[in-house]
Design a protein around this motif. Sequence first.
Motif, PDB file in Angstrom:
ATOM      1  N   CYS A  12       0.786  -1.294  -0.061  1.00  0.00           N
ATOM      2  CA  CYS A  12       0.020  -0.045  -0.102  1.00  0.00           C
ATOM      3  C   CYS A  12       0.835   1.254   0.101  1.00  0.00           C
ATOM      4  O   CYS A  12       0.506   2.104  -0.404  1.00  0.00           O
ATOM      5  CB  CYS A  12      -1.205  -0.055   1.298  1.00  0.00           C
ATOM      6  N   LEU A  13       2.004   1.440   0.482  1.00  0.00           N
ATOM      7  CA  LEU A  13       2.926   2.267   0.767  1.00  0.00           C
ATOM      8  C   LEU A  13       3.731   2.582  -0.622  1.00  0.00           C
ATOM      9  O   LEU A  13       3.664   3.633  -1.281  1.00  0.00           O
ATOM     10  CB  LEU A  13       4.003   2.104   1.766  1.00  0.00           C
ATOM     11  N   TYR A  16       0.905   4.143  -2.813  1.00  0.00           N
ATOM     12  CA  TYR A  16       0.666   5.580  -2.379  1.00  0.00           C
ATOM     13  C   TYR A  16       1.679   6.485  -3.023  1.00  0.00           C
ATOM     14  O   TYR A  16       1.575   7.584  -3.469  1.00  0.00           O
ATOM     15  CB  TYR A  16       0.812   5.612  -0.741  1.00  0.00           C
ATOM     16  N   ASN A  32      -4.235   8.362   5.631  1.00  0.00           N
ATOM     17  CA  ASN A  32      -4.038   6.836   5.027  1.00  0.00           C
ATOM     18  C   ASN A  32      -4.056   5.968   6.322  1.00  0.00           C
ATOM     19  O   ASN A  32      -3.090   5.263   6.360  1.00  0.00           O
ATOM     20  CB  ASN A  32      -3.287   6.743   3.923  1.00  0.00           C
ATOM     21  N   ASP A  34      -5.386   3.296   7.202  1.00  0.00           N
ATOM     22  CA  ASP A  34      -5.125   1.645   7.265  1.00  0.00           C
ATOM     23  C   ASP A  34      -3.668   1.493   6.700  1.00  0.00           C
ATOM     24  O   ASP A  34      -3.128   0.480   7.289  1.00  0.00           O
ATOM     25  CB  ASP A  34      -6.140   0.875   5.978  1.00  0.00           C
ATOM     26  N   CYS A  35      -3.264   2.286   5.491  1.00  0.00           N
ATOM     27  CA  CYS A  35      -1.909   1.933   5.223  1.00  0.00           C
ATOM     28  C   CYS A  35      -0.825   2.585   6.481  1.00  0.00           C
ATOM     29  O   CYS A  35       0.207   1.569   6.357  1.00  0.00           O
ATOM     30  CB  CYS A  35      -1.597   2.730   3.975  1.00  0.00           C
ATOM     31  N   GLU A  38      -0.525  -0.288   8.529  1.00  0.00           N
ATOM     32  CA  GLU A  38       0.236  -1.462   7.937  1.00  0.00           C
ATOM     33  C   GLU A  38       1.647  -1.156   7.932  1.00  0.00           C
ATOM     34  O   GLU A  38       2.615  -2.161   8.393  1.00  0.00           O
ATOM     35  CB  GLU A  38      -0.289  -1.550   6.540  1.00  0.00           C
TER      36      GLU A  38
END
Length: 268
Positions: A12-13, A16, A32, A34-35, A38
């Motif tokens: 996800c990073l 992004y 963000n 959720d990310c 994570e």
Amino acid sequence: MRKIDKNREPICLTHYKKQNKTHNYAEFSGNNRDCFDELRLALLQESGFLCCYCMQRIVINEGNETDVKKNLSQMIVEHFKPKSVYDGTNGKKNLHLDYNNLIATCNGNQSSKGNEKKHCGALKDNGEFVYLPNPASDEFAHFQTKIKYKERGSEIKYLENPVDRKVLIVAPTNPDDIENDELVGTRLGKLNLNESNLAKKRYAVWNKVKRQLEQENWERSKIEEKIKEYSTLYEKTSMGTIYHVYHEFCAMVVFFLEGKLLTIKNEQ
Ligand SMILES: [Zn+2]
């Protein structure tokens, strides 16, 4: 401190960063969630749920079940190279979201007044190290084993003070400038790793192992077994999930036990 082996950054990073041209940490972490969760979890997993500087346990509470996700706010995402400097201006790279620049630290008594009680990332803040390499870099492994600083040697050493009930760190990061020594220093250094409560917590762990060793009269093979135990991850279950963690202050215990092993060898 111990060397941190980096895993791959969370997908996800990566996404992004591709979608957002400006890599701004505050913007990322604020918008963000959720990310961001994570990311924090990934950093904790790499460090075995220990602060990368002081090695105290973070996020997972000792002895009882913890909702790790709810406790993520107890850690700080440390930018080894400070984000105030490495922001893409003045000829500096932007390292805000550079995964190799991110490591997990404790909150280091961040909210306390004055610097006396602050330690780790909370004290270092926007400071930059001159001598200490990133614990997540290969250079750090060399720093621990290869670099020789005059007669003080290269190791981070631990010194027991039974009167004060503390285990203090003697760190050779900057032998020419003891006052500003990066890890401890007479004026706290950049990390203040001899902060009073922290040094007492270390003593408790040190003393527990020491007493066990003496009472059970550990022999060489037992000490070797314990060194292995304190050098490897073990499973800890919290709220039904298994996490792989290191023992708190594990590098200190290994230092202590290796010293004992040397004494035994010399006696034989
Ligand atoms: Zn810490």
